[in-house]
Design a protein around this motif. Structure first.
Motif, PDB file in Angstrom:
ATOM      1  N   MET A 194       0.842  -1.203   0.000  1.00 52.84           N
ATOM      2  CA  MET A 194       0.000   0.000   0.000  1.00 52.84           C
ATOM      3  C   MET A 194       0.871   1.243   0.000  1.00 52.84           C
ATOM      4  O   MET A 194       1.947   1.269   0.578  1.00 52.84           O
ATOM      5  CB  MET A 194      -0.840  -0.005   1.277  1.00 52.84           C
ATOM      6  CG  MET A 194      -1.985   0.957   1.267  1.00 52.84           C
ATOM      7  SD  MET A 194      -3.532   0.162   0.799  1.00 52.84           S
ATOM      8  CE  MET A 194      -4.006  -0.603   2.355  1.00 52.84           C
ATOM      9  N   LEU A 195       0.387   2.294  -0.683  1.00 57.21           N
ATOM     10  CA  LEU A 195       1.071   3.578  -0.560  1.00 57.21           C
ATOM     11  C   LEU A 195       0.042   4.672  -0.375  1.00 57.21           C
ATOM     12  O   LEU A 195      -1.074   4.604  -0.897  1.00 57.21           O
ATOM     13  CB  LEU A 195       1.941   3.854  -1.795  1.00 57.21           C
ATOM     14  CG  LEU A 195       1.287   3.861  -3.180  1.00 57.21           C
ATOM     15  CD1 LEU A 195       0.729   5.242  -3.511  1.00 57.21           C
ATOM     16  CD2 LEU A 195       2.304   3.465  -4.229  1.00 57.21           C
ATOM     17  N   LYS A 196       0.414   5.682   0.407  1.00 55.79           N
ATOM     18  CA  LYS A 196      -0.463   6.833   0.588  1.00 55.79           C
ATOM     19  C   LYS A 196      -0.359   7.676  -0.665  1.00 55.79           C
ATOM     20  O   LYS A 196       0.722   8.126  -1.034  1.00 55.79           O
ATOM     21  CB  LYS A 196      -0.044   7.633   1.824  1.00 55.79           C
ATOM     22  CG  LYS A 196      -0.988   8.774   2.138  1.00 55.79           C
ATOM     23  CD  LYS A 196      -0.516   9.571   3.344  1.00 55.79           C
ATOM     24  CE  LYS A 196      -1.424  10.793   3.552  1.00 55.79           C
ATOM     25  NZ  LYS A 196      -0.783  11.802   4.416  1.00 55.79           N
ATOM     26  N   PHE A 197      -1.484   7.872  -1.343  1.00 51.00           N
ATOM     27  CA  PHE A 197      -1.438   8.531  -2.640  1.00 51.00           C
ATOM     28  C   PHE A 197      -1.804  10.012  -2.498  1.00 51.00           C
ATOM     29  O   PHE A 197      -2.982  10.376  -2.462  1.00 51.00           O
ATOM     30  CB  PHE A 197      -2.383   7.817  -3.617  1.00 51.00           C
ATOM     31  CG  PHE A 197      -2.201   8.270  -5.035  1.00 51.00           C
ATOM     32  CD1 PHE A 197      -1.016   8.005  -5.715  1.00 51.00           C
ATOM     33  CD2 PHE A 197      -3.193   8.979  -5.686  1.00 51.00           C
ATOM     34  CE1 PHE A 197      -0.840   8.438  -7.027  1.00 51.00           C
ATOM     35  CE2 PHE A 197      -3.023   9.423  -6.993  1.00 51.00           C
ATOM     36  CZ  PHE A 197      -1.844   9.148  -7.662  1.00 51.00           C
ATOM     37  N   GLU A 198      -0.784  10.846  -2.411  1.00 56.00           N
ATOM     38  CA  GLU A 198      -0.961  12.275  -2.139  1.00 56.00           C
ATOM     39  C   GLU A 198      -1.856  13.009  -3.156  1.00 56.00           C
ATOM     40  O   GLU A 198      -2.681  13.824  -2.756  1.00 56.00           O
ATOM     41  CB  GLU A 198       0.401  12.977  -2.056  1.00 56.00           C
ATOM     42  CG  GLU A 198       1.088  12.818  -0.709  1.00 56.00           C
ATOM     43  CD  GLU A 198       0.387  13.564   0.428  1.00 56.00           C
ATOM     44  OE1 GLU A 198      -0.242  14.602   0.169  1.00 56.00           O
ATOM     45  OE2 GLU A 198       0.453  13.067   1.565  1.00 56.00           O
ATOM     46  N   PRO A 199      -1.710  12.732  -4.484  1.00 59.11           N
ATOM     47  CA  PRO A 199      -2.512  13.526  -5.435  1.00 59.11           C
ATOM     48  C   PRO A 199      -4.026  13.429  -5.220  1.00 59.11           C
ATOM     49  O   PRO A 199      -4.766  14.307  -5.654  1.00 59.11           O
ATOM     50  CB  PRO A 199      -2.123  12.947  -6.803  1.00 59.11           C
ATOM     51  CG  PRO A 199      -0.758  12.406  -6.597  1.00 59.11           C
ATOM     52  CD  PRO A 199      -0.746  11.877  -5.184  1.00 59.11           C
ATOM     53  N   LEU A 200      -4.483  12.360  -4.582  1.00 55.48           N
ATOM     54  CA  LEU A 200      -5.916  12.264  -4.311  1.00 55.48           C
ATOM     55  C   LEU A 200      -6.221  12.418  -2.814  1.00 55.48           C
ATOM     56  O   LEU A 200      -7.350  12.181  -2.370  1.00 55.48           O
ATOM     57  CB  LEU A 200      -6.481  10.945  -4.835  1.00 55.48           C
ATOM     58  CG  LEU A 200      -6.643  10.867  -6.359  1.00 55.48           C
ATOM     59  CD1 LEU A 200      -7.146   9.503  -6.784  1.00 55.48           C
ATOM     60  CD2 LEU A 200      -7.588  11.948  -6.874  1.00 55.48           C
ATOM     61  N   TRP A 201      -5.229  12.783  -2.037  1.00 57.88           N
ATOM     62  CA  TRP A 201      -5.424  13.063  -0.605  1.00 57.88           C
ATOM     63  C   TRP A 201      -5.358  14.558  -0.365  1.00 57.88           C
ATOM     64  O   TRP A 201      -6.184  15.131   0.330  1.00 57.88           O
ATOM     65  CB  TRP A 201      -4.358  12.329   0.214  1.00 57.88           C
ATOM     66  CG  TRP A 201      -4.215  12.802   1.631  1.00 57.88           C
ATOM     67  CD1 TRP A 201      -3.288  13.665   2.138  1.00 57.88           C
ATOM     68  CD2 TRP A 201      -5.039  12.439   2.751  1.00 57.88           C
ATOM     69  NE1 TRP A 201      -3.480  13.859   3.487  1.00 57.88           N
ATOM     70  CE2 TRP A 201      -4.555  13.115   3.889  1.00 57.88           C
ATOM     71  CE3 TRP A 201      -6.150  11.597   2.898  1.00 57.88           C
ATOM     72  CZ2 TRP A 201      -5.132  12.982   5.160  1.00 57.88           C
ATOM     73  CZ3 TRP A 201      -6.722  11.476   4.169  1.00 57.88           C
ATOM     74  CH2 TRP A 201      -6.208  12.152   5.280  1.00 57.88           C
ATOM     75  N   ASN A 202      -4.378  15.199  -1.029  1.00 56.42           N
ATOM     76  CA  ASN A 202      -4.171  16.632  -0.873  1.00 56.42           C
ATOM     77  C   ASN A 202      -5.094  17.378  -1.837  1.00 56.42           C
ATOM     78  O   ASN A 202      -5.027  17.188  -3.049  1.00 56.42           O
ATOM     79  CB  ASN A 202      -2.706  16.964  -1.169  1.00 56.42           C
ATOM     80  CG  ASN A 202      -2.403  18.415  -0.884  1.00 56.42           C
ATOM     81  OD1 ASN A 202      -3.302  19.247  -0.729  1.00 56.42           O
ATOM     82  ND2 ASN A 202      -1.121  18.730  -0.828  1.00 56.42           N
TER      83      ASN A 202
END
Lengths: 359, 454
Positions: A194-202
């Motif tokens: 798993m990776l935290k996906f910044e473009p859809l979090w920020n």
């Protein structure tokens, strides 16, 4: 906080026909809503926080001390979990499977290989699970399905251990505890998946897929590459009955064509029918997760129930009691769970409905 | 037959051999009852025969022969009798003629209704506000109608003063009312691989838009003295059996999140979290925790079940994207749309909805030839941030095949992508966040169906 503009409020005194105006100063308003908001809310007591603050984080903060064995977990599983999830956690009858799809190799890499294959049919819980805290926390807060938060801390450890045993991650003699849970975390087959996906979090991100604003003669194939097959035309019910009677378009009649003798009657009852239906109750209490009208799912079909109790005058009461306190596995290896929350009225209606074969 | 329908029948004077113009006006008494029940096959059959006769005789000739529409010539019951008094229904409900528009499930999507979805009938809605009774539903362990006098809301974690609020407390605090869309992260998720469902209700109906009223989280967090240095994340937790939990970023929380008790002028509906839910504008619906009981201030994301096992987007390389929360810019034509049929050649108003989790809608383009040529649609006001925007554009249907599409642009300049562009990056197994341009194919007989085009 300049929330309220200067204004004048006027009230008409209706009976007297006079108008009363009250000047309101913004300063007065500002003074009337001071921070902090006095008199609102109160400090939570330690006992209240303890009662509600049950979450367990990925770093295991919040995990209560305790322990549970695989063997104990199996006992709990067979009475409280198996009816929905299957004997080995493999069932997809009610929910997506918990076990399956992981290999000993995955436990070395920490990334489940089957997730990379587009032809792999299912994504099971253990294929996706990256944090053991997630599994523990969810069982603790939400399981069993119809009696959430009823397991003790040690029981949650035990069920967690048993699931990991079903997934060949823990041996049969293992005892999972707050002391060794971090070591078990390091054995999860998809711990690195798993990776935290910044473009859809920020919210300030710009996404990962981009289109252009072509306006004329844009390059397209204009080929239809997918459409609904004819056999699925009516799979969502008659679309004519899902659109307004008036307007610029009409719903397409996707149902079979009826003769002209019966539908008037049918339609007339449909317009005004507001009485609750036992089939709605069966949905409401999730009976239909295990019972179908004609075919056997996990439990017997309503048709089979009806046939079995045909002519038995005490059947309704017997059945009602069974639904209330749970079954004993009369029809197979999986006993029906108890349904304590059903009202007497609904219980009676469901028993009657079952005996009628779900008609 | 019920009293209502008998009256209905009595009120209609049957005139055989007459020809009327509008499709709803040439039904005989029995057919009218059929139509009231949503049996549109009768209406369609009647329309076809009348249209044929009209075409043969010509409208004027037909009307002259018939002297006019019996719905005009023969006064109906409601013009000649006494209607019902005020407060007949203490809480009003829609007309009996509107029963076709219902929240509906997609067969086979979930096995258990308590962990299911009901879809909003977007095909029949107007403007940008979703009526409360038609708001889509998604429950994870069933819904409850909670006694509001016993509901409590707690804030704890990295705060100076962990507090408990009653509903009375919350409703005394300064409130905001804002209009926002709410979209499930899995909306349009069934369509990643191929066309799976027939109508806009099922392709896009995990979507609604309301005016919500409640207390800004910033007010509540300040009131508890939250840790402004370490407090980077919140955990929102529901009071239902699933104890729904989701991580919210502190940046979002302080920007525009609020705890809402009202929607569209009345208290929340039980199915939508009565008496308290979180509103997280622009973020997928699962984060708008219903029956909200607690917020914890923390310093790391929580990796809860619904952000680890579900609501993660599987990429072609087998990696799962976690915390994919923003609902990116998207639009869909709601009329004409899949499962509908045009009434005949001539003018139509193509209408639809656009929305973006990153702000306001700047523009919507509409194509009638599958994306080859585009025209700019008219946007209706208000145009608000993270809210539905209604668009309209005229179209003269000449009777030929067409593929209708809409393409929205938001204030950041982001352009709604094509399905193949999404697939190139994300494959077709990611379930969530499908914001592709939707195609509706119109065939020569005016039937509209859901298609994917290349």
């Amino acid at each position: 906080m300049s929330m309220f503009p200067d204004r004048v409020r006027c009230y008409e005194a209706a009976m007297a026909g006079t108008i009363i105006c009250i000047g309101v100063m913004s300063a007065a308003f500002a003074q009337s809503i001071p921070l902090p908001y006095t008199g609102i809310g109160r400090t939570a007591t330690p006992a209240e926080i303890k009662a509600w603050d049950i979450d367990v984080r990925p770093d295991f903060k919040g995990l209560p001390p305790g322990a549970g064995s695989v063997a104990n977990g199996q006992q709990i599983w067979e009475t409280k979990c198996e009816s929905c999830h299957g004997t080995f956690g493999e069932s997809n009858e009610v929910f997506t499977p918990i076990t399956g799809g992981t290999t000993p190799e995955d436990r070395v890499t920490g990334h489940v290989e089957a997730l990379m294959r587009s032809d792999f049919p299912q994504r099971t819980t253990l294929m996706k699970l990256t944090q053991l805290s997630t599994l523990w926390d969810y069982i603790n807060r939400a399981m069993p399905w119809n009696a959430p938060k009823s397991l003790t801390v040690d029981e949650v450890y035990a069920v967690t251990a048993y699931i990991l045993n079903l997934g060949d991650i823990l041996p049969a003699d293992f005892v999972l505890s707050d002391k060794n849970i971090r070591e078990v975390q390091a054995m999860l087959p998809n711990r690195n998946g798993m990776l935290k996906f910044e473009p859809l979090w920020n919210i300030k991100g710009s996404g990962d897929v981009h289109n252009t604003l072509c306006m004329t003669d844009c390059k397209i194939d204009a080929k239809t590459i997918s459409s609904l097959p004819d056999f699925a035309r009516n799979a969502h019910g008659n679309l004519a009955e899902q659109n307004r009677l008036i307007g610029p378009v009409q719903g397409i009649n996707t149902a079979e064509v009826f003769g002209d003798a019966t539908p008037a009657k049918k339609a007339a009852t449909k317009v005004v029918s507001t009485a609750p239906d036992a089939s709605d109750l069966a949905k409401k209490y999730a009976c239909v997760a295990c019972h179908a009208t004609r075919s056997k799912l996990i439990g017997p079909s309503y048709k089979d129930i009806s046939a079995k109790y045909n002519g038995d005058v005490g059947a309704s009461a017997k059945l009602a009691a069974k639904i209330r306190i749970g079954g004993a596995g009369t029809w197979g290896t999986t006993p029906m769970p108890a349904h304590a929350a059903i009202s007497d009225e609904d219980l009676h209606a469901l028993a009657q409905w079952s005996l009628s074969g779900g008609q | 037959m019920t009293e209502h329908n008998r009256k209905l029948l009595d009120s209609v004077t049957e005139k055989s051999g007459r020809i009327q113009r509008a499709p709803e006006n040439f039904l005989n008494a029995v057919q009218l009852v059929e139509v009231a029940a949503g049996r549109r096959d009768f209406l369609r059959a009647a329309f076809m025969s009348a249209a044929g006769a009209t075409a043969a005789l010509g409208n004027r000739a037909a009307l002259a022969e018939s002297q006019g529409d019996p719905n005009i010539l023969t006064l109906p019951e409601h013009s000649k009798g006494l209607g019902q008094p005020v407060a007949t229904r203490g809480y009003g409900s829609p007309s009996v003629w509107e029963k076709n528009l219902q929240r509906r499930e997609s067969p086979g999507l979930t096995r258990v209704g308590a962990a299911g979805v009901s879809f909003c009938p977007l095909q029949g809605l107007f403007g940008i506000i979703t009526p409360n009774g038609l708001h889509f539903e998604r429950h994870h362990q069933g819904w409850w109608d909670i006694d509001p006098t016993k509901h409590r809301f707690m804030i704890n974690g990295l705060v100076k003063n962990p507090k408990v609020y009653t509903m009375n407390d919350l409703m005394r605090l300064p409130s905001v009312s804002r209009m926002h869309f709410i979209e499930c992260g899995a909306n349009t998720g069934m369509e990643w691989g191929n066309v799976a469902v027939p109508t806009v209700q099922y392709t896009h109906g995990m979507l609604s838009c309301c005016e919500f009223t409640g207390v800004p989280l910033s007010v509540l967090l300040e009131d508890c003295g939250f840790d402004k240095v370490k407090g980077k994340y919140l955990l929102a937790e529901g009071a239902d059996g699933s104890g729904m939990t989701r991580t919210i970023s502190m940046e979002r929380a302080l920007d525009d999140c609020f705890v809402a008790y009202a929607m569209n002028g009345e208290m929340l509906r039980p199915e939508n979290g009565y008496p308290l839910r979180l509103v997280v504008p622009g973020i997928q619906g699962v984060s708008w925790v219903k029956w909200l009981r607690r917020i914890e201030v923390g310093d790391m994301p929580y990796a809860t079940k619904d952000e680890t096992l579900h609501y993660v987007d599987l990429m072609p390389d087998g990696m799962q994207r976690q915390y994919t929360s923003i609902q990116e810019c998207k639009s869909v034509i709601t009329t004409p749309s899949g499962g509908q049929a045009l009434l005949g050649r001539g003018f139509y108003n193509i209408t639809g909805l656009a929305w973006s989790g990153r702000g306001r809608i700047k523009r919507v383009d509409v194509s009638i030839d599958g994306g080859r040529n585009w025209r700019i649609a008219r946007l209706e006001t208000p145009i608000l941030s993270k809210c539905f925007t209604r668009f309209n554009i005229g179209w003269n249907w000449q009777g030929g095949p067409a593929v209708l599409q809409s393409r929205a642009v938001d204030e950041t300049g982001y352009v709604q992508p094509q399905l193949n562009q999404l697939r190139q990056v994300r494959g077709s197994r990611s379930i969530y966040h499908n914001n592709a341009i939707q195609s509706w194919q119109v065939n020569g007989s005016g039937e509209v169906s859901n298609v994917h085009v290349s």
